[in-house]
Design a protein around this motif. Structure first.
Motif, PDB file in Angstrom:
ATOM      1  N   ARG A  66      20.565  31.628  48.991  1.00 27.37           N
ATOM      2  CA  ARG A  66      20.935  30.349  48.383  1.00 27.37           C
ATOM      3  C   ARG A  66      20.320  30.105  47.017  1.00 27.37           C
ATOM      4  O   ARG A  66      19.946  29.013  46.652  1.00 27.37           O
ATOM      5  N   SER A  67      20.143  31.134  46.252  1.00 32.09           N
ATOM      6  CA  SER A  67      19.678  30.946  44.882  1.00 32.09           C
ATOM      7  C   SER A  67      20.689  31.609  43.965  1.00 32.09           C
ATOM      8  O   SER A  67      21.516  32.387  44.402  1.00 32.09           O
ATOM      9  N   ASN A  68      20.595  31.338  42.723  1.00 30.95           N
ATOM     10  CA  ASN A  68      21.572  31.843  41.768  1.00 30.95           C
ATOM     11  C   ASN A  68      21.472  33.360  41.607  1.00 30.95           C
ATOM     12  O   ASN A  68      21.138  33.849  40.547  1.00 30.95           O
ATOM     13  N   ASN A  69      21.773  34.057  42.707  1.00 29.23           N
ATOM     14  CA  ASN A  69      21.744  35.526  42.745  1.00 29.23           C
ATOM     15  C   ASN A  69      20.400  36.110  42.339  1.00 29.23           C
ATOM     16  O   ASN A  69      20.329  37.131  41.683  1.00 29.23           O
ATOM     17  N   LYS A  70      19.326  35.442  42.729  1.00 24.33           N
ATOM     18  CA  LYS A  70      17.983  35.887  42.365  1.00 24.33           C
ATOM     19  C   LYS A  70      17.618  37.150  43.126  1.00 24.33           C
ATOM     20  O   LYS A  70      17.799  37.236  44.341  1.00 24.33           O
ATOM     21  N   ILE A  71      17.121  38.133  42.381  1.00 24.11           N
ATOM     22  CA  ILE A  71      16.576  39.341  42.985  1.00 24.11           C
ATOM     23  C   ILE A  71      15.228  39.639  42.339  1.00 24.11           C
ATOM     24  O   ILE A  71      14.959  39.225  41.205  1.00 24.11           O
TER      25      ILE A  71
END
Length: 182
Positions: A66-71
Motif C-alpha cells: 500500500r505504498s507508491n510502489n516503494k521498494i
C-alpha cells in the motif's frame, strides 16, 4: 551450606543455558543462506509493512504494501529506496543494514556480547558499530532473527518486526538488481 551449594548450581545452570541459547542462535545463522518474511516497520510512529528477502551477505529486497510502489534493494554494495516519485541511493556500509545483512558480523558480535532475555521469549543483543546502536532480536524457541531496532542516518527511530519467516529457498538471480533511477 546447602543453600550456598544450591545457589552455585543454579548460577552455573543459568550460565550454561544462556551459552547454549547463544550457540544455537549462532548455528542457526551459520545454516541460513537466505530468508524471506513479512515485516512491519515503525519509523517514528509511521507504520509500513510488506515482504522482504535477505540473502547473506548483504543483499535485501523489500516490497512495501500500500505504498507508491516503494521498494528497498541492496546488491551488497549500494542500498536503494525507490518509489514512484523518489530515488535514494546510499553506500550500504554507511547504514545499519550493513551489520544486519552480514551474518558473519552478527556472529562475531554475538560471540562476544551478553544476551538479554525479554518476556521469556526473545533474546536480544545490542551491537555498537560505526556510530550505530543496533538491537537485534531472536526468537528463543526457533533461534530465528525476528527483528531489530536502530536509529537511521536521519536520526529516525526504526523498529522492524519479522513474521512468517522461511529460510533457504531458491531465489531469482535478478532479485537484488539495483533498479534504474526514474
Amino acid at each position: 551450606m546447602l543453600r550456598f551449594f544450591l545457589i552455585i548450581i543454579f548460577f552455573f545452570l543459568t550460565l550454561n543455558s544462556n551459552a547454549e541459547i547463544k550457540e544455537k542462535i549462532i548455528q542457526n545463522l551459520k545454516n541460513t543462506k537466505n530468508l524471506d518474511f513479512k515485516f512491519e516497520q515503525n519509523v517514528n510512529g509511521k507504520i509500513e509493512n510488506g515482504n522482504c528477502t535477505i540473502e547473506y551477505p548483504k543483499k535485501i529486497f523489500c516490497e512495501y504494501a500500500r505504498s507508491n510502489n516503494k521498494i528497498l534493494v541492496s546488491n551488497g554494495n549500494s542500498l536503494v529506496i525507490k518509489t514512484i516519485s523518489s530515488y535514494y541511493r546510499y553506500p550500504l556500509e554507511k547504514t545499519p543494514l550493513n551489520v544486519i545483512l552480514d551474518k558473519n558480523i552478527l556472529i562475531n558480535k554475538i560471540e562476544s556480547l551478553k544476551e538479554r532475555t525479554i518476556d521469556n521469549n526473545l533474546i536480544n543483543f545490542t551491537i555498537f558499530e560505526n556510530n550505530n546502536e543496533i538491537s537485534i532480536f531472536f526468537d528463543k524457541q526457533t533461534y530465528d532473527l525476528i527483528g531489530w531496532q536502530n536509529t537511521d542516518m536521519y536520526q529516525n527511530f526504526n523498529i522492524t518486526f519479522l513474521s512468517s519467516i522461511r529460510k533457504n529457498r531458491v531465489l531469482s538471480k535478478n532479485l537484488f538488481k539495483i533498479p534504474a533511477q526514474n
